[in-house]
Design a protein around this motif. Structure first.
Motif, PDB file in Angstrom:
ATOM      1  N   ARG A 208       0.839  -1.202   0.000  1.00 58.90           N
ATOM      2  CA  ARG A 208       0.000   0.000   0.000  1.00 58.90           C
ATOM      3  C   ARG A 208       0.874   1.252   0.000  1.00 58.90           C
ATOM      4  NH1 ARG A 208      -4.282   0.021   4.611  1.00 58.90           N
ATOM      5  NH2 ARG A 208      -5.019   1.777   3.345  1.00 58.90           N
ATOM      6  N   ILE A 209       0.498   2.179  -0.847  1.00 61.98           N
ATOM      7  CA  ILE A 209       1.198   3.481  -0.914  1.00 61.98           C
ATOM      8  C   ILE A 209       0.209   4.539  -0.441  1.00 61.98           C
ATOM      9  CG2 ILE A 209       2.339   5.144  -2.422  1.00 61.98           C
ATOM     10  CD1 ILE A 209       3.060   2.807  -4.273  1.00 61.98           C
ATOM     11  N   ILE A 210       0.507   5.113   0.736  1.00 64.67           N
ATOM     12  CA  ILE A 210      -0.413   6.081   1.348  1.00 64.67           C
ATOM     13  C   ILE A 210       0.220   7.472   1.270  1.00 64.67           C
ATOM     14  CG2 ILE A 210      -1.712   6.651   3.428  1.00 64.67           C
ATOM     15  CD1 ILE A 210      -1.270   3.735   4.319  1.00 64.67           C
ATOM     16  N   PRO A 211      -0.298   8.353   0.409  1.00 66.14           N
ATOM     17  CA  PRO A 211       0.322   9.679   0.256  1.00 66.14           C
ATOM     18  C   PRO A 211       0.146  10.553   1.490  1.00 66.14           C
ATOM     19  CG  PRO A 211      -1.736   9.540  -0.990  1.00 66.14           C
ATOM     20  CD  PRO A 211      -1.476   8.168  -0.467  1.00 66.14           C
ATOM     21  N   ASN A 212       1.171  11.362   1.792  1.00 64.04           N
ATOM     22  CA  ASN A 212       1.106  12.342   2.875  1.00 64.04           C
ATOM     23  C   ASN A 212       0.808  13.694   2.244  1.00 64.04           C
ATOM     24  OD1 ASN A 212       1.781  14.314   4.869  1.00 64.04           O
ATOM     25  ND2 ASN A 212       3.033  12.772   5.932  1.00 64.04           N
ATOM     26  N   ARG A 213      -0.403  14.148   2.414  1.00 61.29           N
ATOM     27  CA  ARG A 213      -0.843  15.367   1.710  1.00 61.29           C
ATOM     28  C   ARG A 213      -0.022  16.605   2.110  1.00 61.29           C
ATOM     29  NH1 ARG A 213      -6.353  14.942  -0.335  1.00 61.29           N
ATOM     30  NH2 ARG A 213      -7.118  12.823  -0.043  1.00 61.29           N
ATOM     31  N   VAL A 214       0.345  16.666   3.376  1.00 59.31           N
ATOM     32  CA  VAL A 214       1.093  17.848   3.848  1.00 59.31           C
ATOM     33  C   VAL A 214       2.467  17.905   3.182  1.00 59.31           C
ATOM     34  CG1 VAL A 214       2.111  18.978   5.855  1.00 59.31           C
ATOM     35  CG2 VAL A 214      -0.142  17.885   6.042  1.00 59.31           C
ATOM     36  N   ILE A 215       3.161  16.783   3.168  1.00 58.65           N
ATOM     37  CA  ILE A 215       4.499  16.751   2.566  1.00 58.65           C
ATOM     38  C   ILE A 215       4.398  16.964   1.051  1.00 58.65           C
ATOM     39  CG2 ILE A 215       6.596  15.390   2.263  1.00 58.65           C
ATOM     40  CD1 ILE A 215       6.083  16.283   5.108  1.00 58.65           C
ATOM     41  N   LEU A 216       3.378  16.391   0.417  1.00 60.73           N
ATOM     42  CA  LEU A 216       3.190  16.612  -1.027  1.00 60.73           C
ATOM     43  C   LEU A 216       3.032  18.093  -1.327  1.00 60.73           C
ATOM     44  CD1 LEU A 216       0.739  13.698  -2.041  1.00 60.73           C
ATOM     45  CD2 LEU A 216       3.082  14.006  -2.830  1.00 60.73           C
TER      46      LEU A 216
END
Length: 511
Positions: A208-216
């Motif tokens: 699973r690849i869970i994006p970190n919206r803040v870091i993005l």
């Protein structure tokens, strides 16, 4: 008339005299016979459809989800080798998996083996029992044995490959699987129940690849662009076609094997930022090992798991009743979990209710038509009271043949109402005509009954002769629906013809 006609007329005249001498005794005796037939009826088996006389088997072989095509093929080949050891089987054919776009898609872990056979020195039940015993040695496979038409009917009715589908509903998949195995343990020793299987629930490993919206956002990467990148990098995207001769192949762009073969390579793959810098994927997303069920079954939005089974050597209703009793005694369902019974049993219950309502409607319509004809409630009632006489012969004919009432048999019982009503109408209409001529009651019954004897017997005889070929063809392919119906109608025709000729005169004499 002929010698035969004179013989039956003399015999019937003698019976009529005794009937008119003791009408109440005749009525009570027939009523007792009807009550006894109802007791016999309560002990008969129940089934949705009769067994089909197909000279072929469809054997479903399901290995654990995720099994490769090669391993699934090996299991299927082992099953075929075992089957070809039987003298009744000369050839087999197997299909493993089906295309994803097929209306009946199956994964590579599912195989169907089609097996034509020709019975020699044993009956069908012994043959199937031997097959089940031999196939039980196949490791790691759930095997269900059916026949082509019956197999497809079961699949359409319940989505399973078996006669009985025990559907367990609840919110948590792991708990559902545990309860399903408890149900299987509780019922698998039920007499007549075979091919008991629990729907397989296997955890499939995933990354699973869970994006970190803040870091993005910090790196100026839009979430949509990031998801598109992940999709193309690991799933690939078709950008064109390559032709080799007359064959066309899709040209797919994605990361090479080195950059997507393991979780560390995925974590360290490079992602472009808004400033065209390249950063490792794990800077902006969590990449984790996980597992999820390969399949989640639902019905009416609720999660479910199915315990399936076939019936052999017994009727469907009695087996399901035993299963329900065992589950009630041995399995406790937590709050929020429940069980339902599907498959042929569910449809048999629905069809029986519908046909019961239909038969009640038919009796009401017959009564109204009789009242419109005779204009006297009593006369219409006499004919209606004789309708159950047709059921007596039908019930005993089932008892002495298959012992199982199916939907085809039930339709036969409904058809008998019209036959019994016809004979009653012939007698009552003749009685009324003679009474209008001034004849006394006793002579009216004697002469009217003798006048109608030949038409009633000839009609019954011609109808019965037409039904005999269907009734005796019960073991021939294609006669599975017609034969039970013909057996019921033939038995009911005999009882209604004989008893109507006695009971209607007895009731009418009490006027």
């Amino acid at each position: 008339g002929s010698v035969v006609e004179r013989f039956f007329s003399r015999l019937y005249h003698s019976i009529l005299k005794k009937t008119l001498a003791f009408p109440r005794s005749i009525i009570v005796s027939v009523l007792a016979l009807f009550v006894f037939s109802m007791i016999v009826l309560s002990g008969l088996g129940r089934s949705f459809l009769p067994d089909f006389n197909e000279d072929a088997l469809v054997i479903s072989v399901v290995t654990p989800p995720g099994t490769s095509l090669e391993e699934s093929g090996k299991t299927g080949k082992l099953v075929e080798e075992i089957l070809l050891e039987f003298p009744e089987i000369n050839i087999t054919s197997r299909r493993t998996g089906r295309a994803e776009m097929d209306e009946h898609a199956q994964s590579a872990n599912s195989s169907e083996v089609e097996v034509p056979f020709k019975l020699k020195d044993r009956n069908r039940d012994e043959f199937l029992d031997d097959i089940r015993k031999k196939l039980s040695i196949v490791p790691g496979a759930s095997i269900t044995i059916g026949m082509p038409i019956a197999h497809r009917i079961d699949h359409m009715l319940s989505g399973t490959r078996a006669n009985i589908a025990i559907k367990i509903f609840g919110p948590e998949l792991n708990r559902l699987f545990t309860i399903a195995n408890k149900v299987k343990s509780a019922i698998e020793q039920t007499g007549g129940l075979v091919d008991v299987n629990v729907e397989q629930l296997i955890e499939v490993p995933q990354i699973r690849i869970i994006p970190n919206r803040v870091i993005l956002a910090k790196y100026g990467i839009k979430l949509g662009d990031f998801m598109d990148f992940i999709d193309v990098a690991f799933a690939g995207e078709t950008v064109g076609q390559v032709f080799e001769g007359e064959r066309a192949y899709d040209l797919v762009v994605r990361f090479n094997e080195q950059n997507r073969s393991n979780i560390e390579a995925i974590r360290n793959c490079l992602v472009d930022t808004e400033t065209n810098e390249k950063i490792p994927l794990h800077y902006v997303a969590n990449v984790i090992n996980d597992s999820n069920p390969h399949n989640i079954g639902r019905e009416n939005v609720q999660r479910k798991i199915v315990v399936s089974g076939n019936v052999s050597g017994r009727d469907l209703r009695s087996v399901v009743n035993d299963i329900q009793s065992r589950i009630d005694k041995e399995v406790t369902f937590p709050e929020g979990y429940r069980v339902e019974f599907g498959g042929q049993f569910e449809n048999e219950a629905k069809a029986t209710r519908m046909l019961m309502l239909t038969s009640i409607g038919a009796v009401i319509i017959i009564f109204l038509l009789l009242f419109l004809e005779f204009r006297i409630l009593r006369l219409a009632g006499i004919v209606i009271l004789n309708l159950p006489l047709a059921l007596i012969g039908g019930i005993f004919s089932v008892y002495f043949t298959s012992g199982i009432i199916s939907i085809a048999s039930t339709i036969g019982f409904i058809s008998l109402f019209g036959i019994a009503a016809r004979n009653g109408i012939l007698l009552i209409s003749r009685y009324r005509f003679l009474e209008q001529q001034g004849m006394n009651l006793k002579d009216t019954i004697l002469n009217g009954s003798l006048d109608r004897l030949n038409p009633i017997l000839m009609t019954a005889l011609t109808t019965g002769l037409a039904l005999i070929p269907l009734a005796v063809a019960s073991h021939q392919a294609g006669s599975e629906i017609q034969s039970p119906m013909a057996v019921v109608i033939l038995g009911g025709l005999i009882s209604s013809t004989i008893l109507n000729l006695v009971v209607i005169p007895a009731i009418y004499s009490l006027k």
